[in-house]
Design a protein around this motif. Structure first.
Motif, short mmCIF file in Angstrom:
data_model
loop_
_atom_site.label_atom_id
_atom_site.label_comp_id
_atom_site.label_asym_id
_atom_site.label_seq_id
_atom_site.Cartn_x
_atom_site.Cartn_y
_atom_site.Cartn_z
N THR A 71 0.71 -0.97 -0.02
CA THR A 71 -0.02 0.04 0.01
C THR A 71 0.72 1.46 0.06
O THR A 71 1.78 1.34 0.84
N ASP A 72 0.57 2.13 -0.76
CA ASP A 72 1.22 3.27 -1.03
C ASP A 72 0.68 4.37 -0.12
O ASP A 72 -0.58 4.63 -0.31
N LEU A 73 1.39 5.08 1.01
CA LEU A 73 0.59 5.75 1.70
C LEU A 73 1.18 7.28 1.49
O LEU A 73 1.13 8.22 2.48
N ALA A 74 1.23 7.49 0.30
CA ALA A 74 1.86 8.94 -0.29
C ALA A 74 3.04 9.47 0.50
O ALA A 74 4.13 8.76 0.33
N MET A 75 2.74 10.44 1.46
CA MET A 75 3.78 10.90 2.07
C MET A 75 4.42 10.15 3.19
O MET A 75 5.80 10.25 3.81
N MET A 76 3.86 8.99 3.71
CA MET A 76 4.08 8.36 4.40
C MET A 76 5.05 6.92 3.79
O MET A 76 4.64 6.74 2.65
N ALA A 77 5.77 6.15 4.63
CA ALA A 77 6.41 4.99 3.88
C ALA A 77 5.50 4.13 3.45
O ALA A 77 4.40 3.71 4.32
N GLY A 78 5.43 3.32 2.47
CA GLY A 78 4.59 2.13 2.03
C GLY A 78 4.67 0.84 3.08
O GLY A 78 5.64 0.97 3.72
N VAL A 79 3.49 0.23 3.16
CA VAL A 79 3.23 -0.59 4.11
C VAL A 79 2.98 -2.06 3.12
O VAL A 79 2.10 -1.87 2.20
N ALA A 80 3.49 -3.09 3.90
CA ALA A 80 3.17 -4.34 3.26
C ALA A 80 2.51 -5.00 4.29
O ALA A 80 2.84 -5.29 5.14
N ALA A 81 1.29 -5.75 4.02
CA ALA A 81 0.18 -6.35 4.81
C ALA A 81 0.10 -7.50 4.28
O ALA A 81 -0.08 -7.90 3.06
N VAL A 82 -0.25 -8.45 4.85
CA VAL A 82 -0.48 -9.96 4.54
C VAL A 82 -1.80 -9.80 3.82
O VAL A 82 -2.81 -9.15 4.40
N CYS A 83 -1.85 -10.34 2.59
CA CYS A 83 -3.31 -10.29 1.92
C CYS A 83 -4.19 -10.98 2.59
O CYS A 83 -4.28 -12.14 2.93
N GLU A 84 -5.42 -9.99 2.66
CA GLU A 84 -6.75 -10.86 3.68
C GLU A 84 -7.35 -11.74 2.76
O GLU A 84 -8.03 -12.80 3.33
N LYS A 85 -7.22 -11.75 1.56
CA LYS A 85 -8.12 -12.61 0.57
C LYS A 85 -7.49 -14.04 0.84
O LYS A 85 -8.17 -15.08 0.96
N CYS A 86 -6.26 -14.20 0.51
CA CYS A 86 -5.62 -15.57 0.63
C CYS A 86 -4.88 -15.87 1.84
O CYS A 86 -4.36 -17.10 1.95
N GLU A 87 -4.77 -14.94 2.82
CA GLU A 87 -4.21 -14.91 4.00
C GLU A 87 -2.52 -15.12 3.98
O GLU A 87 -2.18 -16.07 4.51
N GLY A 88 -2.01 -14.71 2.85
CA GLY A 88 -0.71 -14.97 2.71
C GLY A 88 -0.30 -16.22 2.01
O GLY A 88 0.72 -16.59 1.66
N ARG A 89 -1.25 -17.04 1.36
CA ARG A 89 -1.12 -18.28 0.79
C ARG A 89 -0.88 -18.27 -0.59
O ARG A 89 -0.51 -19.27 -1.06
N ARG A 90 -1.06 -17.10 -1.11
CA ARG A 90 -0.63 -16.67 -2.38
C ARG A 90 -1.68 -17.49 -3.67
O ARG A 90 -1.59 -16.80 -4.75
N TYR A 91 -2.31 -18.25 -3.36
CA TYR A 91 -3.25 -18.81 -4.36
C TYR A 91 -4.78 -18.80 -4.11
O TYR A 91 -5.29 -18.37 -3.02
N THR A 92 -5.63 -18.99 -5.05
CA THR A 92 -6.96 -18.91 -4.81
C THR A 92 -7.60 -19.82 -4.11
O THR A 92 -6.97 -21.05 -4.17
N ALA A 93 -8.73 -19.77 -3.57
CA ALA A 93 -9.29 -20.83 -2.62
C ALA A 93 -9.69 -22.01 -3.37
O ALA A 93 -9.24 -23.18 -2.87
N GLU A 94 -9.85 -21.92 -4.71
CA GLU A 94 -10.27 -23.17 -5.53
C GLU A 94 -8.96 -24.00 -5.51
O GLU A 94 -8.83 -25.45 -5.62
N VAL A 95 -7.77 -23.43 -5.69
CA VAL A 95 -6.59 -24.20 -5.94
C VAL A 95 -6.21 -24.67 -4.65
O VAL A 95 -5.67 -25.93 -4.56
N LEU A 96 -6.62 -24.21 -3.58
CA LEU A 96 -6.10 -24.77 -2.32
C LEU A 96 -7.02 -25.95 -1.75
O LEU A 96 -6.88 -26.56 -0.91
N THR A 97 -8.06 -26.07 -2.44
CA THR A 97 -8.87 -27.24 -2.31
C THR A 97 -8.37 -28.63 -2.83
O THR A 97 -8.69 -29.68 -2.51
N HIS A 98 -7.43 -28.52 -3.97
CA HIS A 98 -6.75 -29.56 -4.43
C HIS A 98 -5.45 -30.02 -3.60
O HIS A 98 -4.64 -28.96 -3.09
N THR A 99 -5.37 -31.17 -3.25
CA THR A 99 -4.32 -31.67 -2.17
C THR A 99 -3.51 -32.68 -2.78
O THR A 99 -4.12 -33.26 -3.71
N LEU A 100 -2.50 -32.98 -2.30
CA LEU A 100 -1.34 -34.04 -2.62
C LEU A 100 -1.18 -34.53 -1.06
O LEU A 100 -0.50 -33.94 -0.20
#
Length: 768
Positions: free
Chosen positions: A580-609
């Protein structure tokens, strides 16, 4: 007015004012990376060494927690406007940090990729030298800026202060037998249809359908050399530049090392660098070069070995510059004392090794009047011969004795031995680490029974029967840098160690001669270029096998399991973080709320090995993944990663977080799968715990046992003792080095040689 009496709180807490009792840095509940809720008190104004195996949590505690929070808190004292330029990382994962002081990090990161930065400019020695010349040189060129190759007043107008000029091979820029529409321009970024191509082809200055070799002289000149000119192109007003003009601006005006790999490859093909004919490589204009002190101009002084320049400066006896000369002498003497007397002030900063860069940075702090600051060092002995380690130890102690807190991440027993306090982390690496196994003095560490304590006095032994070479790589007349027409035969089919004090010519001999020969693979510690998406799984090709296994098990496409492709979380685009670019403040990196940092879509995470989804597999350390993939091509890659001592790395760890030693071992794991016959390694013990060095020696033996040849630049006595053959360079550094002072078996070196290496190896083996 008398000072008020101390409060009742002070009296209850102990004698003296409260301010005098902040004598420890208190760490409570540190959980950064693999730290397991570490609670620790670190004494201030003392030298504390942090030890433990690779991946045990040392850097997470020292750099990622203590130093990072100190830097963050200092940054917060600046205005929001200034913070927007400085950047401010997120607060470390720790419950409490108390009694922090300002932290100065002296690390091994390269000193930028700017060829205008030199040892002289980085240490201010050149600035002081310029002022001396502006006062005393005859004839005088004027102010100190008139002696600067980075100012318009002093730089050579021909090369603009770089000391070298460039010639461009036109045939690497274009194909004269093609038209612009047929793709005549072969420069990166100029493909048919691209914006740069459109500006050329639709400028109206040339015919895009005519072969270049059929252009008139005027068209040819417009295509190549026309200066920036406003034109109306494709309905837009834009600026037209000739191809040569644009290439020089886009690619040649930037430092080579800052270019992307494919652009750098193009520049290497198309451009030849040569010494500037106007200034002879001195970077300065005639007026600056005319001024002399004692027969020397400023370029002569900058090109001298620093140890020689220190003698020259010591002879300058003029009251008008006496204080300045005293400071300059102190800086030069510090460079000599720290083991860098073999460098010159005109040596470009990007060409320094990690250890050299760290020691150059250190010089800036030795003369500083600041006290009560925290200095943080990352393996300050990296790149140092045992002969030089004592000098580094003395400097660490000097910083401490000025009243500073010195925190050192280190593996060498010589530096651990001088510590006032030792913190040993472990007991293992990765998830098996992150705990404080011991905190106390060195004697207590020896008696503690920890892995570090048990190995402090461990010594490798000489080979009983060195292996016999199967052939030789001849080196004849090597004279790069300080090498003095070196002739030496490097044995094949054995483990060869090239050693010698820092600056003796080891890297010049090995890296200047061997790369490019058939079957030779150089495995160094340089950064692995890639984005924050790159990790051990992608770099080694392991992810391809993992994706294939998931695809086969679930009957879907392998592309689904790529965080860079179809399976990527749309919110964070497969990175796992939202920036997130906070304009005059330093940018912030936050864990993605949608995938909770797991990087993949919910559908992909239903496939297991075997009960695990793809994000869970990428979170596994290598050792755990070996058990999960017990056979097949994935297991072969994991075996190589474990074999080079990276069993604790998680498969999805960003490559940008790896140390130099970890990067080298990762590259080695990749090359082990190829058909290389000669491996060249540069200080592979960097970042390795004493216990891990034995594992490295076993790995080197396996490479030789499989029919390979291993050539190692190394200072670690355990590796020297274990070698089949030693090539020792010296006898000293810089102009005093560059010769082979011994070649033969380690046993012969110990028995009969009188080099610095021989003396230290004898002491290490207890043969004195």
């Amino acid at each position: 007015m008398p000072l008020p009496p101390t409060t009742g709180t002070d009296t209850a807490a102990g004698p003296g004012p409260a301010a005098d009792r902040h004598d420890v840095i208190e760490v409570r509940g540190a959980r950064e990376n693999n730290l397991a809720g570490v609670d620790l008190d670190i004494p201030k104004r003392r030298l504390t060494v942090f030890t433990g195996v690779s991946g045990s949590g040392k850097s997470s505690l020292v750099f990622g927690t203590i130093a990072a929070e100190s830097r963050r808190l200092i940054n917060e004292t600046y205005t929001a406007f200034l913070q927007s330029f400085m950047g401010s990382p997120a607060r470390p994962d720790v419950d409490a940090l108390r009694n922090l002081s300002a932290a100065i990090i002296v690390d091994q990161e390269p000193m930028g990729a700017n060829s205008r930065s030199t040892v002289g400019t980085a240490t201010d020695a050149h600035t002081m030298l310029r002022i001396v010349f502006s006062r005393l040189a005859t004839p005088s060129a004027g102010t100190s800026s008139a002696y600067s190759f980075n100012s318009a007043e002093g730089m050579c107008p021909e090369c603009e202060g770089l000391g070298r000029t460039t010639a461009i091979d036109l045939d690497q820029l274009l194909d004269r037998d093609l038209s612009l529409n047929e793709g005549a321009v072969t420069v990166p970024g100029f493909a048919v249809g691209s914006w740069y191509w459109k500006v050329l082809a639709e400028s109206g200055l040339v015919d895009p359908d005519t072969r270049l070799r059929d252009y008139t002289p005027a068209q040819w000149d417009d295509l190549l050399n026309k200066p920036a000119t406003k034109i109306h192109n494709s309905g837009l007003n834009t600026t037209y530049e000739g191809l040569l003009v644009k290439v020089k601006r886009l690619y040649l005006g930037k430092d080579r090392d800052s270019l992307r790999p494919h652009v750098r490859a193009f520049v290497d093909r198309a451009v030849t660098f040569s010494t500037c004919p106007a200034c002879g490589g001195a970077r300065l204009n005639p007026a600056a070069l005319a001024g002399r002190i004692g027969g020397l101009n400023i370029a002569d002084c900058a090109a001298m070995q620093i140890s020689d320049l220190a003698d020259v400066v010591a002879k300058i006896d003029d009251e008008s510059v006496a204080p300045l000369v005293a400071t300059l002498r102190e800086t030069l003497d510090s460079l000599v004392e720290i083991g860098l007397g073999y460098l010159s002030l005109d040596r470009e900063s990007p060409s320094l090794s990690g250890g050299e860069a760290q020691r150059v940075k250190m010089v800036r702090h030795l003369g500083s009047p600041l006290t009560d600051v925290t200095y943080v060092f990352d393996e300050p002995t990296a790149g140092l011969h045992p002969h030089d380690i004592q000098r580094m130890n003395d400097l660490l102690l000097r910083l401490r004795d000025k009243g500073n807190t010195v925190l050192v991440v280190e593996h060498k027993p010589e530096t651990i031995a001088i510590a006032d306090h030792v913190v040993d982390l472990g007991p293992g690496a990765g998830t098996a680490g992150g705990h404080v196994c011991f905190a106390g003095d060195v004697a207590g560490l020896r008696a503690s029974g920890t892995l570090t304590g048990r190995h402090l006095d461990h010594r490798a032994r000489l080979r009983e029967r060195p292996r016999t070479p199967t052939g030789h790589l001849p080196i004849r007349g090597a004279n790069l840098h300080n090498l003095k027409d070196v002739d030496v035969d490097v044995p094949l089919g054995v483990l060869t160690v090239v050693t010698g004090v820092a600056g003796s010519g080891k890297s010049s001999l090995v890296h200047g001669v061997l790369p490019g020969r058939d079957g030779v693979v150089v495995v160094d510690q340089s950064a692995i270029r890639g984005s924050r998406r790159s990790n051990p799984a992608t770099y080694t090709g392991l992810l391809d096998h993992v994706r294939a296994a998931f695809a086969k098990a679930n009957g879907v496409k392998a592309a689904l399991f790529s965080a860079n492709s179809e399976g990527a979380c749309p919110a964070c685009k497969g990175i796992g973080l939202i920036y997130t670019d906070l304009a005059m403040m330093a940018g912030v990196a936050a864990v993605c709320e949608k995938c909770e940092g797991r990087r993949y879509t919910a559908e992909v995470l239903t496939h297991t090995l075997r009960g695990k989804d793809i994000s869970q597999v990428l979170a596994m350390p290598v050792e755990q993944a070996r058990e999960f993939f017990p056979t097949g091509p994935a297991n072969a890659v994991l075996d190589r990663l474990a074999g080079v001592g990276l069993g604790y790395l998680t498969l999805g760890q960003p490559l940008t977080t790896l140390s130099g030693g970890e990067r080298q071992r990762l590259k080695l794991a990749v090359h082990m799968a190829g058909d290389a016959s000669v491996y060249v390694l540069d200080e592979p013990t960097t970042g390795l715990h004493l216990a891990d060095v034995d594992q490295l020696l076993g790995l080197l033996d396996r490479l030789v046992g499989a029919g390979g040849s291993v050539i190692v630049i190394e200072h670690h006595q355990a590796v020297m003792a274990h070698a089949d053959h030693i090539i020792d360079l010296g006898p000293g550094a810089g102009a005093d080095g560059g010769r082979v002072v011994f070649t033969g078996t380690p046993a012969d070196l110990v028995a009969s040689a009188d080099t610095l290496t021989a003396r230290h190896l004898r002491a290490y083996l207890g043969h004195d």
